[in-house]
Design an enzyme around this catalytic site. Structure first.
Site, PDB file in Angstrom:
ATOM      1  N   ARG A 153      -9.199  -6.549  14.580  1.00 28.00           N
ATOM      2  CA  ARG A 153      -8.488  -5.279  14.442  1.00 28.00           C
ATOM      3  C   ARG A 153      -9.476  -4.116  14.564  1.00 28.00           C
ATOM      4  O   ARG A 153      -9.601  -3.301  13.660  1.00 28.00           O
ATOM      5  CB  ARG A 153      -7.768  -5.227  13.087  1.00 28.00           C
ATOM      6  CG  ARG A 153      -7.032  -6.489  12.683  1.00 28.00           C
ATOM      7  CD  ARG A 153      -5.772  -6.737  13.425  1.00 28.00           C
ATOM      8  NE  ARG A 153      -4.685  -5.820  13.164  1.00 28.00           N
ATOM      9  CZ  ARG A 153      -3.824  -5.920  12.183  1.00 28.00           C
ATOM     10  NH1 ARG A 153      -3.954  -6.874  11.295  1.00 28.00           N
ATOM     11  NH2 ARG A 153      -2.818  -5.077  12.064  1.00 28.00           N
ATOM     12  N   GLN A 167      -7.597  -2.034  19.756  1.00 31.62           N
ATOM     13  CA  GLN A 167      -6.331  -1.483  19.266  1.00 31.62           C
ATOM     14  C   GLN A 167      -5.173  -1.653  20.254  1.00 31.62           C
ATOM     15  O   GLN A 167      -4.058  -1.957  19.860  1.00 31.62           O
ATOM     16  CB  GLN A 167      -6.503   0.001  18.964  1.00 31.62           C
ATOM     17  CG  GLN A 167      -6.048   0.371  17.588  1.00 31.62           C
ATOM     18  CD  GLN A 167      -6.605   1.702  17.131  1.00 31.62           C
ATOM     19  OE1 GLN A 167      -7.152   2.471  17.922  1.00 31.62           O
ATOM     20  NE2 GLN A 167      -6.458   1.982  15.865  1.00 31.62           N
ATOM     21  N   ASP A 219      -3.581  -5.031  20.047  1.00 33.85           N
ATOM     22  CA  ASP A 219      -3.286  -5.484  18.685  1.00 33.85           C
ATOM     23  C   ASP A 219      -1.799  -5.796  18.505  1.00 33.85           C
ATOM     24  O   ASP A 219      -0.996  -4.955  18.119  1.00 33.85           O
ATOM     25  CB  ASP A 219      -3.757  -4.390  17.710  1.00 33.85           C
ATOM     26  CG  ASP A 219      -3.609  -4.793  16.264  1.00 33.85           C
ATOM     27  OD1 ASP A 219      -3.005  -5.838  15.989  1.00 33.85           O
ATOM     28  OD2 ASP A 219      -4.104  -4.046  15.410  1.00 33.85           O
ATOM     29  N   SER A 271      -0.276  -5.275  14.904  1.00 34.99           N
ATOM     30  CA  SER A 271       0.160  -3.912  14.570  1.00 34.99           C
ATOM     31  C   SER A 271       1.426  -3.543  15.330  1.00 34.99           C
ATOM     32  O   SER A 271       2.359  -2.977  14.760  1.00 34.99           O
ATOM     33  CB  SER A 271      -0.933  -2.899  14.912  1.00 34.99           C
ATOM     34  OG  SER A 271      -2.006  -3.051  14.025  1.00 34.99           O
ATOM     35  N   TYR A 313      -8.620  -5.461   5.884  1.00 37.05           N
ATOM     36  CA  TYR A 313      -7.626  -6.305   5.216  1.00 37.05           C
ATOM     37  C   TYR A 313      -7.835  -6.290   3.703  1.00 37.05           C
ATOM     38  O   TYR A 313      -8.943  -6.055   3.208  1.00 37.05           O
ATOM     39  CB  TYR A 313      -7.749  -7.748   5.699  1.00 37.05           C
ATOM     40  CG  TYR A 313      -7.217  -7.970   7.087  1.00 37.05           C
ATOM     41  CD1 TYR A 313      -5.874  -7.757   7.369  1.00 37.05           C
ATOM     42  CD2 TYR A 313      -8.041  -8.401   8.113  1.00 37.05           C
ATOM     43  CE1 TYR A 313      -5.376  -7.967   8.637  1.00 37.05           C
ATOM     44  CE2 TYR A 313      -7.554  -8.613   9.388  1.00 37.05           C
ATOM     45  CZ  TYR A 313      -6.216  -8.398   9.638  1.00 37.05           C
ATOM     46  OH  TYR A 313      -5.721  -8.609  10.904  1.00 37.05           O
TER      47      TYR A 313
HETATM   48  P1  NAD Z   1      -1.465  -7.253   6.394  1.00 39.26           P
HETATM   49  O1  NAD Z   1      -0.237  -7.582   7.152  1.00 39.26           O
HETATM   50  O2  NAD Z   1      -2.573  -8.234   6.311  1.00 39.26           O
HETATM   51  O3  NAD Z   1      -1.004  -6.922   4.893  1.00 39.26           O
HETATM   52  C1  NAD Z   1       0.007  -5.998   4.603  1.00 39.26           C
HETATM   53  C2  NAD Z   1      -0.386  -5.184   3.412  1.00 39.26           C
HETATM   54  O4  NAD Z   1      -0.296  -5.960   2.230  1.00 39.26           O
HETATM   55  C3  NAD Z   1      -1.806  -4.630   3.439  1.00 39.26           C
HETATM   56  O5  NAD Z   1      -1.766  -3.226   3.349  1.00 39.26           O
HETATM   57  C4  NAD Z   1      -2.460  -5.258   2.219  1.00 39.26           C
HETATM   58  O6  NAD Z   1      -3.405  -4.393   1.610  1.00 39.26           O
HETATM   59  C5  NAD Z   1      -1.273  -5.484   1.326  1.00 39.26           C
HETATM   60  N1  NAD Z   1      -1.449  -6.434   0.227  1.00 39.26           N
HETATM   61  C6  NAD Z   1      -2.142  -7.608   0.168  1.00 39.26           C
HETATM   62  N2  NAD Z   1      -2.009  -8.180  -1.048  1.00 39.26           N
HETATM   63  C7  NAD Z   1      -1.208  -7.366  -1.776  1.00 39.26           C
HETATM   64  C8  NAD Z   1      -0.694  -7.417  -3.108  1.00 39.26           C
HETATM   65  N3  NAD Z   1      -0.994  -8.412  -3.932  1.00 39.26           N
HETATM   66  N4  NAD Z   1       0.095  -6.394  -3.493  1.00 39.26           N
HETATM   67  C9  NAD Z   1       0.396  -5.366  -2.696  1.00 39.26           C
HETATM   68  N5  NAD Z   1      -0.048  -5.266  -1.426  1.00 39.26           N
HETATM   69  C10 NAD Z   1      -0.848  -6.247  -0.993  1.00 39.26           C
HETATM   70  O7  NAD Z   1      -2.103  -5.907   6.835  1.00 39.26           O
HETATM   71  P2  NAD Z   1      -1.820  -5.020   8.140  1.00 39.26           P
HETATM   72  O8  NAD Z   1      -0.669  -4.159   7.862  1.00 39.26           O
HETATM   73  O9  NAD Z   1      -1.777  -5.874   9.332  1.00 39.26           O
HETATM   74  O10 NAD Z   1      -3.137  -4.158   8.219  1.00 39.26           O
HETATM   75  C11 NAD Z   1      -3.795  -3.747   7.055  1.00 39.26           C
HETATM   76  C12 NAD Z   1      -4.814  -2.704   7.413  1.00 39.26           C
HETATM   77  O11 NAD Z   1      -5.724  -3.177   8.413  1.00 39.26           O
HETATM   78  C13 NAD Z   1      -4.256  -1.434   8.004  1.00 39.26           C
HETATM   79  O12 NAD Z   1      -3.608  -0.621   7.119  1.00 39.26           O
HETATM   80  C14 NAD Z   1      -5.557  -0.847   8.537  1.00 39.26           C
HETATM   81  O13 NAD Z   1      -6.327  -0.277   7.521  1.00 39.26           O
HETATM   82  C15 NAD Z   1      -6.248  -2.061   9.064  1.00 39.26           C
HETATM   83  N6  NAD Z   1      -6.058  -2.108  10.503  1.00 39.26           N
HETATM   84  C16 NAD Z   1      -7.029  -1.558  11.265  1.00 39.26           C
HETATM   85  C17 NAD Z   1      -6.847  -1.530  12.649  1.00 39.26           C
HETATM   86  C18 NAD Z   1      -7.892  -0.934  13.541  1.00 39.26           C
HETATM   87  O14 NAD Z   1      -8.837  -0.399  13.075  1.00 39.26           O
HETATM   88  N7  NAD Z   1      -7.726  -1.041  14.831  1.00 39.26           N
HETATM   89  C19 NAD Z   1      -5.714  -2.078  13.231  1.00 39.26           C
HETATM   90  C20 NAD Z   1      -4.761  -2.643  12.409  1.00 39.26           C
HETATM   91  C21 NAD Z   1      -4.943  -2.655  11.045  1.00 39.26           C
END
Ligand code: NAD
Length: 394
Positions: A122, A127, A130, A133, A228
């Site tokens: 990620r 991006q 991805d 996302s 993550y």
């Molecule tokens: P994900 O699907 O792995 O998880 C979903 C959400 O669940 C996350 O926000 C995580 O913090 C949360 N979570 C985990 N355990 C939890 C708990 N016990 N209680 C409550 N919440 C909990 O995550 P995602 O949505 O695919 O991506 C997470 C982050 O990754 C994004 O917000 C971003 O910061 C990062 N990301 C970066 C890029 C990039 O830089 N290109 C791209 C995609 C995502």
């Protein structure tokens, strides 16, 4: 290089990996030809004639599998189909390599270089590719619409001569890509929205969308370098449940999206918490396929427990298949463009590249991804397999 796109054969998949516009775009790369299985775009009203017009050749399934150099598809291949893929081909799809100990070794044995969509790092550079996302964003949107369909109340506040209806109270647990879109969608529908996530950095994003951040002191939580969430300890999870209980009991809708990469989803909403909710409330569990955030939610079903509806619908992006396919097409196109050497007219097999290092699972007849290799060695199937007999000394 001949790119092939088979129809999605398993799991009732409605999405399509590559739409005709994306075919036309990829064909601009020197040395690329494309063949698609007849009927590929049926679900999203992209007819065969549109693929032909874009420059693709229409063929049957055995030709797509047996003659393509690069196969693009959403779902992983069924084990029985792996032998039909040409030796030396590249296969790009979701693979679930940490939870599925069968498919990757079979692809390796068949001499197929398998690339796992969900393992594309990620990073900023990746991006555009991805898929997690692009699809999570749509899943968050659809989750709110499903909740609104199941709820026997309205989302917005309505002040009418016949009476005043209060806004629905919605809690989003997990404010990553899906959760933030769910917050925005529920807000647009007029709900009063609260959210919680273990990563402290998302508090500001939640508030900027007009939702309230639920404060629970869990001690040190943080996030990995990839953004993550880190897995919570059992003690932290218990604190989280205690902190969320009262909010959940007061809500009309709870949408859970919490995931910890490479692990089963954390169990956040217990059956006691569901029992504490008002009859008529709705819970949508977006993590139902990876273990579930909600006790009692069932993959692929909506069940009612004590008057509370638990929605376990799978493949939420598949419910908006046209747009989901448009986004996937963009992701697949970006991947091919990134790794196509226009001068050599060949795929750039640089296994030191940080993107390929993260997502190439099998190559040269072997499982080469270090993390997956380790997970496979530790899987119950590997542990119970008969050990090869020790060679006798001569
Ligand atoms: P994900 O699907 O792995 O998880 C979903 C959400 O669940 C996350 O926000 C995580 O913090 C949360 N979570 C985990 N355990 C939890 C708990 N016990 N209680 C409550 N919440 C909990 O995550 P995602 O949505 O695919 O991506 C997470 C982050 O990754 C994004 O917000 C971003 O910061 C990062 N990301 C970066 C890029 C990039 O830089 N290109 C791209 C995609 C995502």
């Amino acid at each position: 290089m001949l790119i092939g796109i088979p129809r999605e054969a398993s799991g009732g998949e409605t999405r399509v990996a590559l739409l005709p516009d994306a075919v036309a775009r990829l064909l601009k790369l020197p040395g690329i030809q494309i063949q698609v299985e007849k009927g590929l775009g049926e679900n999203v009203h992209a007819p065969d004639s549109a693929y032909e017009k874009a420059g693709a050749k229409l063929v049957d399934r055995s030709k797509v599998l047996g003659a393509s150099d690069l196969i693009l598809r959403i779902r992983k291949p069924e084990p029985a189909e792996i032998g039909k893929i040409r030796k030396g081909a590249i296969h790009l799809s979701f693979l679930d390599p940490y939870r599925d100990p069968v498919t990757a070794p079979k692809l390796a044995a068949a001499g197929v270089s398998a690339i796992s969509l969900e393992m594309i790092p990620r990073t900023t550079r990746a991006q555009r590719m991805d898929v997690l996302s692009s699809q999570a964003n749509l899943a968050g949107y659809v989750a709110v619409l499903l909740a609104s369909r199941e709820l026997i109340r309205v989302f917005p506040m309505m002040m009418t001569p016949a009476g005043t209806l209060p806004p629905a109270r919605v809690l989003i647990i997990g404010a990553g890509v899906a959760g933030l879109q769910a917050i925005a969608t529920a807000r647009r529908l007029g709900a009063r929205v609260e959210a919680f996530d273990t990563r402290p950095v998302v508090k500001e994003q939640v508030m900027s969308l007009g939702a309230k951040f639920v404060e629970i002191d869990l001690g040190e939580t943080g996030q990995t370098s990839g953004g993550y969430a880190k897995a919570l300890t059992e003690e932290q999870l218990a604190k989280q449940r205690a902190g969320l209980s009262a909010v959940i009991a007061a809500c009309d809708v709870v949408i859970t999206t919490a995931q910890v990469f490479g692990r089963p989803a954390p169990r956040i909403v217990t059956k006691e918490m569901v029992a504490g909710m008002k009859a008529g409330s709705v819970v949508v569990d977006l993590a139902v396929d990876s273990g579930g955030n909600v006790e009692g939610s069932v993959p692929g079903k909506t069940v009612e427990v004590g008057g509370v509806r638990l929605v376990g619908t799978l493949n939420l992006p598949g419910l908006v298949a046209a747009h989901a396919s448009l986004m996937l097409s963009g992701n697949f196109t970006a991947f091919v463009e990134e790794f196509w050497d226009k001068d050599a007219k060949a795929f750039k097999w640089n296994l030191e590249d940080d993107i390929l290092k993260g997502c190439v699972i099998t190559h040269g007849g072997e499982v080469i991804h270090e993390g997956v290799k380790k997970a496979l060695a530790e899987s119950p199937a590997a542990k119970s397999a008969p050990k090869p007999a020790a060679k006798k000394k001569k």
